[in-house]
Design an enzyme around this catalytic site. Structure first.
Site, PDB file in Angstrom:
ATOM      1  N   CYS A 182       7.969   0.572   3.782  1.00 20.06           N
ATOM      2  CA  CYS A 182       7.452   1.580   2.857  1.00 20.06           C
ATOM      3  C   CYS A 182       7.439   2.971   3.456  1.00 20.06           C
ATOM      4  O   CYS A 182       7.297   3.960   2.724  1.00 20.06           O
ATOM      5  CB  CYS A 182       6.046   1.207   2.394  1.00 20.06           C
ATOM      6  SG  CYS A 182       4.776   1.340   3.672  1.00 20.06           S
ATOM      7  N   CYS A 224       0.813  -1.223   0.000  1.00 21.94           N
ATOM      8  CA  CYS A 224       0.000   0.000   0.000  1.00 21.94           C
ATOM      9  C   CYS A 224       0.841   1.266   0.000  1.00 21.94           C
ATOM     10  O   CYS A 224       0.372   2.322  -0.395  1.00 21.94           O
ATOM     11  CB  CYS A 224      -0.948   0.015   1.199  1.00 21.94           C
ATOM     12  SG  CYS A 224      -0.108   0.208   2.795  1.00 21.94           S
ATOM     13  N   CYS A 273      -4.669  -9.412   5.642  1.00 22.45           N
ATOM     14  CA  CYS A 273      -4.707 -10.547   4.714  1.00 22.45           C
ATOM     15  C   CYS A 273      -6.098 -10.566   4.090  1.00 22.45           C
ATOM     16  O   CYS A 273      -7.092 -10.433   4.799  1.00 22.45           O
ATOM     17  CB  CYS A 273      -4.443 -11.860   5.449  1.00 22.45           C
ATOM     18  SG  CYS A 273      -4.626 -13.318   4.385  1.00 22.45           S
ATOM     19  N   LEU A 287       4.563  12.934   7.767  1.00 21.65           N
ATOM     20  CA  LEU A 287       5.261  13.633   6.694  1.00 21.65           C
ATOM     21  C   LEU A 287       5.470  12.731   5.485  1.00 21.65           C
ATOM     22  O   LEU A 287       5.329  13.160   4.333  1.00 21.65           O
ATOM     23  CB  LEU A 287       6.614  14.145   7.213  1.00 21.65           C
ATOM     24  CG  LEU A 287       7.424  14.999   6.238  1.00 21.65           C
ATOM     25  CD1 LEU A 287       6.687  16.292   5.931  1.00 21.65           C
ATOM     26  CD2 LEU A 287       8.802  15.299   6.816  1.00 21.65           C
ATOM     27  N   MET A 344      -3.727 -18.090  -7.778  1.00 22.27           N
ATOM     28  CA  MET A 344      -3.911 -16.791  -7.122  1.00 22.27           C
ATOM     29  C   MET A 344      -4.259 -16.949  -5.649  1.00 22.27           C
ATOM     30  O   MET A 344      -4.832 -16.054  -5.045  1.00 22.27           O
ATOM     31  CB  MET A 344      -4.989 -15.988  -7.849  1.00 22.27           C
ATOM     32  CG  MET A 344      -6.258 -16.743  -8.136  1.00 22.27           C
ATOM     33  SD  MET A 344      -7.292 -15.852  -9.319  1.00 22.27           S
ATOM     34  CE  MET A 344      -8.514 -17.113  -9.686  1.00 22.27           C
ATOM     35  N   GLU A 387     -16.079 -19.180  -4.293  1.00 21.41           N
ATOM     36  CA  GLU A 387     -16.978 -18.024  -4.265  1.00 21.41           C
ATOM     37  C   GLU A 387     -18.185 -18.131  -3.334  1.00 21.41           C
ATOM     38  O   GLU A 387     -18.581 -17.140  -2.741  1.00 21.41           O
ATOM     39  CB  GLU A 387     -17.481 -17.744  -5.684  1.00 21.41           C
ATOM     40  CG  GLU A 387     -16.409 -17.320  -6.648  1.00 21.41           C
ATOM     41  CD  GLU A 387     -16.999 -16.930  -7.987  1.00 21.41           C
ATOM     42  OE1 GLU A 387     -16.911 -15.749  -8.350  1.00 21.41           O
ATOM     43  OE2 GLU A 387     -17.550 -17.812  -8.668  1.00 21.41           O
ATOM     44  N   GLN A 440     -10.444 -21.522   1.932  1.00 20.45           N
ATOM     45  CA  GLN A 440     -11.249 -20.759   0.983  1.00 20.45           C
ATOM     46  C   GLN A 440     -12.591 -20.370   1.593  1.00 20.45           C
ATOM     47  O   GLN A 440     -13.080 -19.256   1.405  1.00 20.45           O
ATOM     48  CB  GLN A 440     -11.472 -21.583  -0.278  1.00 20.45           C
ATOM     49  CG  GLN A 440     -10.240 -21.712  -1.155  1.00 20.45           C
ATOM     50  CD  GLN A 440      -9.935 -20.421  -1.880  1.00 20.45           C
ATOM     51  OE1 GLN A 440     -10.650 -20.012  -2.790  1.00 20.45           O
ATOM     52  NE2 GLN A 440      -8.873 -19.761  -1.476  1.00 20.45           N
ATOM     53  N   MET A 465      10.528  12.517  12.664  1.00 19.60           N
ATOM     54  CA  MET A 465      10.968  11.500  13.626  1.00 19.60           C
ATOM     55  C   MET A 465      10.549  10.117  13.115  1.00 19.60           C
ATOM     56  O   MET A 465      11.349   9.342  12.652  1.00 19.60           O
ATOM     57  CB  MET A 465      10.362  11.784  14.998  1.00 19.60           C
ATOM     58  CG  MET A 465      10.847  13.077  15.637  1.00 19.60           C
ATOM     59  SD  MET A 465      12.582  13.060  16.102  1.00 19.60           S
ATOM     60  CE  MET A 465      12.564  11.915  17.454  1.00 19.60           C
TER      61      MET A 465
END
Length: 1288
Positions: A75, A45, A150, A250, A999, A1221, A1154, A245
């Protein structure tokens, strides 16, 4: 002042190796590990909200001679701040090539990894915890994972794996792991994971230069002083330069808002900012991290008399909910105060507790009270530009003083508060008369707000209901918000100020009576029906809980995703330019400034496309890049290509698109209906005589329900790499896509070359859920065009905000229904109209509205049924396929009106025809229903819920049992086909290629199990490398829960042919081995076979309103119980019992994962996740900071999943059923349980009769629906444009 040292060389350690670097784009870049070929930590993200990039940071403290370890988000970690530190990534703790660390092993063996993109972050969070505490408590594990998201697993298996590290290991969990076919060695703390870093102690100390450091980049200069005097001098010289810091504020401004600071001053190395002292209170250095503050406060609370710890305990309560562990480890107390954010969790408590600040300037020091005068506006305080907050002093509470903090947030943890409060009251000795009081709120104004007039209504009066009633009325007048207030939720936020004050009133009454607060709810302990093995050989893996084939690679960071491919020589990066208007004519695109910027190679528009300038979905064209007109905010207009991602991003921001606004923007379905703005065809289906049935019904109920959209929030954003091969116009495309063939065709058509010149390769996908189909092909086409024009490899990886803006979401739907029923509860007629907000292009919308109608009956046999559906064309980003594909939006309009005693009366009971004339036997559906009733103890618990509601005024419970009938397959028959290619090599090893993409759903693992059974060889001999259009052409998408059904059958076909061809050799040498047979046979024969699966001949004739659109049905039932706080709308799922029919499971562990993951996604859809658009069509919710998916804290406290035994399915491989699904829909059991709880609250409030509760049933909607006296006290807001659109 120490002599300033200028250094362009940065030195730190990564996994024990020294890294020296001196080139940075802006001297402020976050820690980038790709350049070190360390791809385990993922960029999910960019804002510290998902935890995928978690690493462990270690620093040597020369004063204590210790190394401190803490988790951080890579990140957000400024690379300049790493000088002298050591970074440990997931690659540094273990690998499949050397040895696995127990943290990696446990999550893999517990089946805690599906797509695997979030797994390295989970591993590093727990690894850091264990480095500091080898035997943590369950609560510490849960809290540690609070900063990690997750989207696949539902969190349960992750918790299962890591619970085994606790001091007391759950015997149940060990039993579960054994039952599903795994075992764990007894845990032993590795004596020296620490050796690597401890051996660096001296080297880290050597890098600790006690002199000012300066790092210069292209656009920014980073200065890091070592003393307070130096810091003050620098701030005096550069008053506009921010002091950084933790970089949690920021960094976000620089990254996402384009803020540029030529000079940044880091106070990180100034030790005077980190001094903590306890004298007549607690004095905490402003540079202390929130984790340090928490540790200091915990020690003080334990050592001080209870009457002195009121403020400290209130702060501790808030700190446990502020962000995630990674953020708390770097964010500082001073930064929290000085940033003056209106929804700060700490500032209201500090202000209420009479805290003050010691501030310094070169001329001296001054104490500044943190009170009503400290905050002067959004992000503004009374601090002078050159003033530094040195410390924060928190006085101890006095005898007779009560301090409490409250907060409400969209998610219980790791979410910014909607409204928070710090409240303090001091009583005259020996009485309940108020001597002094403070009330501060956050989230109801541009800054922290003091309710002074409200307080005056209380001071000098006894603490009772009459006093507080006057305070409530004063508070309504004092704290106000306009209808257009940023953040919206105006009525809710105002009512929360009253509710939180009331909760404080109750808390103080308890304190005065010296009552004991009830214990908090304990963490969940899930149970399972252990799936049986169906009587088979030990080597046969089908039906067994085989570990995901890439689980260990996920856990070690070795699993390769699209953006993990190494950078190649001359590679470029692509950034797209998107529309800023919802409906406008493009008058001019000015690219001159962008082309003049460093590193920029090319800027191109639709005019530069050599082939087709559009893609066709469901027969309607969608432009690849806008030509002449834009029809939504976020539509792609042009693209910029540069040598690095930062250069491309800066240049794309410099492209100026000039517009001429066009009239008649349409955003909502109501507007679309009014203006007849639809994508054709609309659909209608009917059975029985609906009109006559309504005339004969005893009762008729009409209403509408809104269901909001849902962002896919796959952890890996849209990613692709296109490499021109330089010969015969060949292009190699690596993409994160569910449909490689679509990408291949799109690229070929865009470039005007044959599909045979384009190959699309998919190693694995970091989650998709339907969101990596249509838009991925368009993005791949744009990227391929850049590679075509530049003749160089081009990479495109969307940032999270771009991804959410461009790619669309689940369709929001408005359902208008009319239901006729008899007095005994039988539904005799239903007429439902569905309006789906499709967005500005059709995408898959027509197919979605078709599936909505096909599932409108759900499990209910309604003999007179009519449905109509329309895809509304609006000026919002196009919505697209999403797990469930319309089913989660459809079957509950009528079901929602059934009383709990009436549901079973309306279920299908015997072999029946659906409303589209497809015959089926509901026997398995009824078994699921009855088993769920029994296992959930529904009858007893309903009595318990009623008893609880009678005994509690402000907390209510509700319980709901929901059935599901779900059709599996594509109604378009050609999409149910598959092919596979199986190679057997001379050494006996097997390579399988098929058309499905991995996937997270475990398709590769299941296909390996199929091949293992059919060839009768161990799983270890079977390998699946990737999905490629070069190996298996003309594939169908991996969607609709049929991936294993169709691809497994194709692999089975190929393997059976190969195995049969070995029969003569096996007869000649019956005692031989697989390898010997293969060597004998393969010496003269090509050992490669195609397998195919024609699929079922499915169809739907909409003219005749009949067909067989599904191969089979899968059934489920789910019972959920919730507890609702009527004052705030917050709820907790107390228990969920889910019984699922998945036939004979090929892999129970994967299937349970699933089921749980889909359920949690449904829970998010129906109760949490909100997409918010501005009145001009701009998406507000563009990241985890604004858009909240379920986290660890949202898992049901007790989560029981049972696989129905004795179910068979002749229509799919090995009698299994699709599982990915269906159970998304069962998340609505939580919604309907909430609605029951709300009904109980309304009854206590004197409100009766039907009421509306739209989805998602967020705390705002639930609280307002409860109709408490506090919500009723809030007057209607003035007529004005709201902050956000009300969709669909």
């Amino acid at each position: 002042m120490a002599e300033q040292q200028r250094s362009d060389v940065l030195a730190f350690y990564v996994n024990g190796k020294k890294v020296r670097s001196c080139v940075y784009i802006n001297a402020f870049n976050e820690l980038q590990l790709m350049s070190l070929r360390l791809t385990g930590s993922k960029y999910g993200c960019g804002g510290g909200g998902c935890g995928a990039c978690t690493v462990m940071l270690s620093r040597y403290d020369p004063q204590t001679k210790h190394i401190h370890h803490f988790s951080v988000n890579a990140c957000l970690m400024p690379v300049c701040q790493l000088h002298g530190a050591a970074v440990t990534t997931v690659e540094g703790i273990g690998s499949t090539k050397t040895r696995l660390h127990p943290v990696q092993e446990r999550i893999a063996k517990a089946h805690g990894s599906q797509c695997g993109f979030c797994t390295p972050g989970m591993v590093m969070s727990i690894y850091t915890l264990l480095r500091n505490k080898p035997q943590p408590t369950m609560e510490e594990i849960r809290e540690t994972l609070g900063g990690n998201l997750c989207r696949c697993t539902g969190y349960r298996p992750i918790i299962d794996g890591y619970r085994t590290f606790c001091e007391v290991i759950s015997s149940f969990i060990s039993g579960f792991l054994h039952a599903v076919g795994e075992s764990l060695e007894p845990f032993r703390v590795h004596e020296s994971d620490s050796n690597q870093i401890m051996g660096q102690r001296q080297r880290m100390a050597e890098l600790e230069e006690r002199a000012t450091q300066t790092f210069r980049g292209e656009r920014m200069t980073w200065i890091s002083p070592i003393s307070l005097d130096e810091l003050l001098q620098l701030k005096s010289q550069h008053p506009q330069a921010p002091v950084v810091m933790g970089n949690t504020n920021l960094g976000l401004d620089i990254k996402f808002k384009g803020v540029v600071h030529p000079i940044i001053i880091s106070g990180f190395r100034v030790r005077e900012l980190c001094v903590c002292v306890c004298v007549a209170g607690v004095c905490i250095g402003a540079g202390s991290s929130l984790s340090t503050v928490r540790s200091v406060l915990e020690k003080c609370v334990c050592s001080l008399p209870a009457e002195h710890t009121q403020t400290l305990a209130a702060l501790l309560e808030q700190l446990s909910h502020v962000a995630g562990e990674q953020i708390r480890n770097v964010a500082t107390l001073g930064g929290n105060v000085a940033s003056a954010y209106p929804n700060s969790d700490l500032n209201p408590v500090l202000a209420a507790g009479n805290a003050d600040h010691l501030c310094v300037i070169p001329e001296g020091k001054r104490e500044v009270p943190l009170d009503k005068d400290f905050f002067v506006g959004f992000g503004k305080t009374v601090l002078k530009p050159d003033e530094i907050v040195l410390s924060v002093f928190i006085p101890v509470s006095r005898k007779g003083e009560v301090v409490r903090a409250f907060r409400h947030a969209p998610r219980k943890e790791n979410a910014l508060a909607t409204v928070n409060a710090g409240l303090r009251v001091w009583f005259e000795e020996g009485s309940n008369v108020v001597k002094e009081m403070s009330v501060y709120y956050g989230g109801v104004g541009p800054c922290t707000v003091s309710a002074e007039r409200t307080v005056q209504q209380v001071i000098g009066r006894p603490w009772n209901e009459a006093t507080l009633s006057d305070a409530y009325r004063a508070l309504v007048d004092e704290v106000t918000l306009g209808a257009s207030a940023p953040g919206g939720k105006v009525m809710f936020r105002r009512s929360l100020t009253l509710s939180l004050l009331f909760r404080f009133y109750l808390h103080v009454l308890q304190h005065l009576k010296d009552t004991v607060r009830p214990p908090s709810v304990t963490w969940f302990y899930p149970t399972y029906l252990v799936p049986p093995h169906y009587g088979q050989s030990e080597q046969d893996p089908v039906g067994r809980a085989v570990q995901h084939q890439a689980a260990l690679s996920h856990a070690t960071g070795e699993a390769v995703y699209c953006d993990d491919f190494p950078r190649t020589q001359g590679e470029l990066f692509l950034s797209v330019v998107t529309s800023a208007r919802a409906h406008a004519r493009i008058t001019h695109i000015d690219v001159s400034r962008a082309l003049s910027m460093p590193g920029v190679v090319d800027v191109f528009t639709a005019d530069d496309i050599p082939g087709k300038k559009f893609r066709s979905f469901t027969g309607i064209d969608e432009e690849i890049l806008a030509q002449g007109e834009v029809t939504c905010v976020g539509q792609m207009v042009c693209a910029v290509v540069a040598d690095t991602k930062p250069h491309a991003k800066l240049a794309s921001a410099a492209v100026k698109v000039h517009y001429e606004d066009l009239p008649d923007r349409i955003f909502t379905v109501e507007e679309a209906v009014e203006k007849r703005s639809f994508f054709l065809p609309q659909r209608e289906i009917q059975r029985g005589d609906v009109t006559k049935a309504f005339q004969e019904a005893d009762h008729i109920y009409e209403g509408e329900i809104r269901l909001g959209g849902q962002e896919h929030f796959y952890m890996e954003t849209q990613s692709m790499l296109v490499i021109p091969l330089g010969e015969e116009k060949e292009m190699k495309v690596y993409a994160s896509t569910q449909h490689p063939t679509m990408v291949q065709e799109a690229v070929a058509e865009t470039l005007g070359i044959p599909s045979s010149r384009v190959s699309c390769h998919v190693k694995r996908i970091g989650g998709a859920f339907g969101g990596k189909l249509s838009k991925t092909s368009i993005l791949a086409s744009i990227t391929a065009l850049a590679a075509w024009r530049s003749e160089r490899p081009v990479r495109c990886v969307l940032d999270r905000g771009e991804d959410m803006l461009i790619t669309g979401a689940r369709h929001p739907v408005l359902g208008k229904y009319k239901v006729g029923f008899m007095s005994d509860g039988r539904i005799t007629a239903a007429d439902v109209r569905y309006y789906a907000n499709a967005g500005h292009t059709p995408d898959d919308s027509v197919l979605v509205i078709e599936k909505i109608l096909l599932h409108m009956d759900n499990a209910y046999n309604i003999l007179n049924l009519r449905g109509q559906s329309a895809a509304c064309k609006t000026n919002l980003p196009s919505n697209t396929a999403f797990r469930g594909f319309g089913v989660p939006q459809t079957p509950w309009c009528s079901a929602g009106q059934l009383k709990r005693s009436e549901v079973s009366k309306n279920l299908y009971k015997e072999t029946s025809l659906t409303h589209y004339k497809m015959e089926f036997d509901p026997e398995v559906l009824l078994r699921c229903w009855e088993e769920c009733k029994e296992r959930s103890e529904l009858d007893r618990r309903r009595l318990d819920v009623a008893r609880f509601n009678q005994q509690n005024r402000w907390k209510k419970r509700g319980i709901a049992l929901i059935p599901l009938k779900y059709g599996v397959g594509f109604a378009e028959g050609f999409l149910n086909q598959a092919a596979a290619l199986v190679h057997i090599y001379k050494d006996g090893s097997v390579l399988v290629s098929h058309g499905g993409t991995e996937m997270g759903q475990g398709i590769h693992t299941k296909v390996q199990q199929v091949a293992s059974r059919e060839l009768d060889v161990p799983l270890s001999m079977i390998h699946i490398s990737e999905t490629s259009t070069s190996s298996v052409p003309n594939t169908c998408p991996s969607a609709a829960s049929i991936g294993t059904d169709v691809n497994g059958m194709a692999v089975k076909d190929a393997c059976q042919t190969l195995y049969k061809s070995l029969e003569p050799i096996r007869k000649q040498d019956p005692n031989g081995t697989w390898q010997s047979w293969v060597q004998l046979f393969g010496s003269n024969t090509s050992f490669i076979k195609w397998g195919k699966n024609k699929g079922h001949d499915l169809y739907m004739d909409w003219v005749k309103q009949e067909g067989r659109p599904y191969a089979y049905f899968t059934y489920s039932a789910c019972c959920s119980e919730v507890e609702l706080d009527c004052l705030t709308g917050e709820y907790r799922t107390v228990r969920t019992d889910l019984v699922a029919d998945i036939g004979r499971s090929i892999n129970p562990a994967i299937d349970i994962g699933q089921i749980e993951g889909a359920f949690m996604q449904g829970l998010g859809l129906y109760t949490m996740e909100e997409l918010k658009f501005s009145p001009s069509g701009v998406l507000y919710t563009r990241g985890p900071g604004q858009y909240k998916i379920p986290a660890v804290c949202d898992v049901p406290l007790q989560f029981n999943v049972y696989l129905l035994s004795g179910s068979h399915n002749p229509h799919a491989i090995y009698s299994s059923k699709g599982v990915g699904e269906p159970t998304v829909f069962l998340g609505c059991s939580v919604f309907f349980a909430l609605k029951e709880a709300v009904a109980a609250a309304r009854s206590d409030a004197g409100l009766s009769g039907p009421f509306t509760l739209h989805s998602p049933a967020t705390p705002e909607r639930a609280c307002i629906a409860c109709g408490t006296r506090f919500t009723q006290m809030i007057p209607e807001t003035e007529t004005a444009q709201p902050w956000a659109l009300e969709l669909p």
